[in-house]
Design an enzyme around this catalytic site. Structure first.
Site, PDB file in Angstrom:
ATOM      1  N   HIS A 130       6.241  -5.399  -8.939  1.00 30.37           N
ATOM      2  CA  HIS A 130       5.451  -5.307  -7.952  1.00 30.37           C
ATOM      3  C   HIS A 130       3.943  -5.455  -7.880  1.00 30.37           C
ATOM      4  O   HIS A 130       3.469  -5.201  -9.160  1.00 30.37           O
ATOM      5  CB  HIS A 130       5.597  -4.021  -6.913  1.00 30.37           C
ATOM      6  CG  HIS A 130       5.087  -3.631  -5.742  1.00 30.37           C
ATOM      7  ND1 HIS A 130       3.880  -3.282  -5.429  1.00 30.37           N
ATOM      8  CD2 HIS A 130       5.617  -3.582  -4.394  1.00 30.37           C
ATOM      9  CE1 HIS A 130       3.346  -3.043  -4.294  1.00 30.37           C
ATOM     10  NE2 HIS A 130       4.654  -3.230  -3.604  1.00 30.37           N
ATOM     11  N   ASP A 207       7.841   2.193 -13.066  1.00 25.72           N
ATOM     12  CA  ASP A 207       7.648   2.424 -11.678  1.00 25.72           C
ATOM     13  C   ASP A 207       8.956   2.717 -10.962  1.00 25.72           C
ATOM     14  O   ASP A 207       9.782   1.982 -10.767  1.00 25.72           O
ATOM     15  CB  ASP A 207       6.918   1.078 -11.104  1.00 25.72           C
ATOM     16  CG  ASP A 207       6.788   0.736  -9.734  1.00 25.72           C
ATOM     17  OD1 ASP A 207       7.480   1.652  -9.062  1.00 25.72           O
ATOM     18  OD2 ASP A 207       6.703   0.053  -9.517  1.00 25.72           O
ATOM     19  N   GLN A 210      11.283   2.539  -6.185  1.00 27.35           N
ATOM     20  CA  GLN A 210      12.599   1.956  -5.427  1.00 27.35           C
ATOM     21  C   GLN A 210      13.683   2.927  -5.942  1.00 27.35           C
ATOM     22  O   GLN A 210      15.159   2.595  -5.905  1.00 27.35           O
ATOM     23  CB  GLN A 210      12.675   0.590  -5.625  1.00 27.35           C
ATOM     24  CG  GLN A 210      11.529  -0.346  -5.130  1.00 27.35           C
ATOM     25  CD  GLN A 210      11.386  -0.289  -3.657  1.00 27.35           C
ATOM     26  OE1 GLN A 210      12.509   0.059  -3.011  1.00 27.35           O
ATOM     27  NE2 GLN A 210      10.465  -0.276  -2.798  1.00 27.35           N
ATOM     28  N   LYS A 233       9.142   6.577   0.656  1.00 27.03           N
ATOM     29  CA  LYS A 233      10.435   5.730   0.281  1.00 27.03           C
ATOM     30  C   LYS A 233      11.563   6.464   0.054  1.00 27.03           C
ATOM     31  O   LYS A 233      12.678   6.170  -0.295  1.00 27.03           O
ATOM     32  CB  LYS A 233      10.117   4.819  -0.671  1.00 27.03           C
ATOM     33  CG  LYS A 233       9.064   3.569  -0.652  1.00 27.03           C
ATOM     34  CD  LYS A 233       8.973   2.555  -1.545  1.00 27.03           C
ATOM     35  CE  LYS A 233       7.896   1.740  -1.727  1.00 27.03           C
ATOM     36  NZ  LYS A 233       7.345   0.907  -0.765  1.00 27.03           N
ATOM     37  N   CYS A 371       4.990  -8.395  -1.896  1.00 27.08           N
ATOM     38  CA  CYS A 371       3.956  -7.829  -2.989  1.00 27.08           C
ATOM     39  C   CYS A 371       4.555  -8.143  -4.303  1.00 27.08           C
ATOM     40  O   CYS A 371       4.393  -7.420  -5.219  1.00 27.08           O
ATOM     41  CB  CYS A 371       3.781  -6.471  -2.858  1.00 27.08           C
ATOM     42  SG  CYS A 371       3.145  -5.821  -1.332  1.00 27.08           S
TER      43      CYS A 371
END
Lengths: 413, 161
Positions: A130, A207, A210, A233, A371
């Protein structure tokens, strides 16, 4: 992770009724919300927790002697403890509350990497990232003279592990990778990468934006040094997030922003910084949002991450098969190990047109570059349509998506 | 295919009118224009539309040719295609009047006071459907912003963001 009430819920998708926003019509159709990788909806318990906080408990935290300030502090710090449990951090000092994944990554880039890197050093990322896991490292490279090295992916949208490991060298000073790709849903081989980096003493940031809504995450089992994720999220409010950092590393890092709450003592001769994690939390935080995030953690733990992962895996398989069976649909991102996301292209219909036509049939998806423009470049497309699942989605949502795509194909035939 | 369920898709016909779909499928003047005297690029970062518009203007300030290339959604491509059809033969000032008329009507239909600019804009009315889709108005106006920038001699990239 404990799942005290797991038996009380026969079917994960029954959770749908806990989310009031899902119970509505869009353009005369029931809402099929398939844009969870962008932002998920909130259960009633989160909405109630935030409202109750505003109604009864609001005051500033860590400051006042009065009752409301005490309640607000308890609620805020209570959420931090829940978040520590949620990702199994060793200490609450390792849970820095942020505005989201982006802030967490920028904090590490500026506070950990910037003072340590120089010309000749390398930061290693992947082609899947991302923009928020690309640009902060580009900025650090500009500031320090270090270089950004990008590990390649294959046509399935998987990081080539051998090539990634081959790029680790004595020059590599930091590794930053997504746990799960937002554009394609690929689950990266985080444990292999972390193990290899550790052998060379290279710190690793994951990261996790997700990953956290879809699978149980244990930062100690993973062995990563930093783990960043967002509240919105994972069924919590926007403007909330967590940066997990290994305590020894956080201790050695300078504060990233100055202000109230991050100090012990200030005079014009100098300032003594506060202890962890407050050293990294300058200014009045998003108290109500964090209270809501704590409620979101309760909700996820209550439903059970393992059950959520099982439900979504089954549903992703169904969605991938239904989309793959449609004529003239190209699946983008077909990794063998995936979570929640399917990107696709329908014939020569531009994704943006498809998004509008689907919206007209009550189906919410994301269209565009997500993104992740380098990923789009790799597949030679300006953008994709992306359907992304959460625990409350059903085969009915997928069927509605497929029917809507068929209608778009007829309109553009 | 289920014949009974075709009907709801027809609701989209207000946005995707036949004229729009025709120009999106078969864009007119869709090529580089070597004789161009003015050019500008339009980018819509939201959906990745990227068009380069070319116009050739003669000594009398008349647009003798217009063309475009690039990629984008059906709305942005059809709008660019309709634009190139329309502005050929117009003066620079008339082209700028068209820009004001089209963008005014699409972005602020309630406030914008239409005026007679001596150009038949009937075909451009096919774009009016986007007014019900706020996120798509930028697609429809992208080529027009590029036109305005090109004709004014600002050959920079224009963005709808």
């Amino acid at each position: 992770m404990s799942q005290p009430q797991a038996q009380a819920r026969p079917d994960v998708a029954d959770c749908r009724r806990d989310f009031p926003a899902l119970d509505q019509q869009v353009s005369g159709h029931p809402l099929a919300y398939l844009d969870n990788a962008a932002s998920s909806q909130q259960p009633q318990s989160v909405i109630d927790a935030v409202a109750r906080y505003h109604r009864e408990d609001h005051a500033n935290v860590h400051r006042g002697v009065h009752t409301l300030s005490h309640r607000a502090t308890e609620a805020f710090e209570g959420a931090r403890d829940k978040l520590r449990d949620f990702i199994n951090a060793a200490s609450r000092n390792e849970i820095v509350l942020t505005s989201g994944t982006t802030e967490g990554i920028n904090l590490v880039a500026q506070s950990y990497c910037r003072p340590r890197l120089g010309a000749g050093d390398e930061i290693l990322i992947t082609h899947l990232e991302h923009h928020s896991n690309i640009v902060p490292w580009q900025q650090v490279c500009e500031q320090t003279g270090a270089s950004l090295v990008v590990a390649p992916i294959n046509e399935r949208g998987e990081v080539e592990l051998d090539q990634f490991l081959g790029l680790l060298s004595e020059k590599t000073r930091f590794v930053a990778i997504s746990h799960v790709s937002n554009a394609l849903g690929t689950i990266n081989p985080a444990t292999d990468i972390i193990a290899a980096a550790k052998e060379r003493g290279i710190p690793v940031l994951l990261d996790g934006a997700q990953a956290v809504p879809h699978m149980a995450v244990d930062v100690q089992a993973l062995g990563c040094d930093f783990y960043a994720f967002s509240g919105h999220k994972m069924f919590g409010p926007t403007g909330t997030g967590v940066l997990y950092g290994r305590e020894s590393l956080l201790d050695a890092m300078p504060p990233w922003q100055g202000g109230g709450d991050m100090i012990l003592e200030v005079s014009f001769d100098g300032t003594t910084y506060n202890e962890l994690p407050y050293k990294f939390e300058a200014g009045t935080p998003n108290i109500s949002g964090v209270v809501g995030l704590g409620a979101a953690v309760d909700y996820l733990v209550d439903v059970g991450l393992d059950r959520i992962a099982g439900h979504e895996e089954q549903l992703l398989g169904y969605m991938t098969q239904r989309l793959g069976d449609l004529p003239d649909v190209r699946l983008i991102g077909t990794a063998r190990n995936k979570a929640s996301v399917q990107s696709f292209i329908v014939g020569d219909i531009h994704p943006h047109d498809l998004g509008t036509i689907l919206d007209h049939q009550g189906v919410a998806i994301r269209t565009g570059h997500h993104c992740a423009m380098p990923v789009m470049d790799y597949f030679g497309v300006p953008g994709t349509a992306r359907a992304s699942l959460a625990l409350y989605n059903t085969e009915g949502d997928v069927d509605q998506l497929v029917t809507a795509i068929e209608k778009a194909q007829r309109l553009f035939a | 295919m289920n014949a009974v369920s075709i009907r709801p898709a027809d609701e989209m016909r207000d946005l995707y009118r036949e004229l729009i779909l025709d120009h999106a499928r078969n864009p007119r003047h869709f090529h580089k224009l070597d004789a161009a005297t003015h050019t500008a690029e339009g980018i819509n970062p939201l959906c990745g539309d990227k068009l380069r518009l070319y116009v050739a203007v003669d000594d009398n300030d008349v647009i003798t040719a217009a063309a475009f290339e690039g990629s984008g959604c059906a709305i942005s491509v059809a709008s660019a295609s309709l634009l190139t059809d329309l502005v050929t033969g117009l003066s620079k000032q008339q082209a700028l009047d068209c820009f004001a008329e089209v963008t005014g009507r699409l972005t602020a239909p309630d406030e914008y006071e239409s005026r007679d600019i001596g150009v038949n804009l009937d075909k451009i009315r096919a774009l009016d459907g986007v007014r019900d889709y706020p996120s798509r108005v930028k697609c429809a106006t992208l080529a027009w912003h590029a036109l305005s920038s090109a004709v004014r001699g600002q050959s920079d990239t224009v963005s709808t963001e």
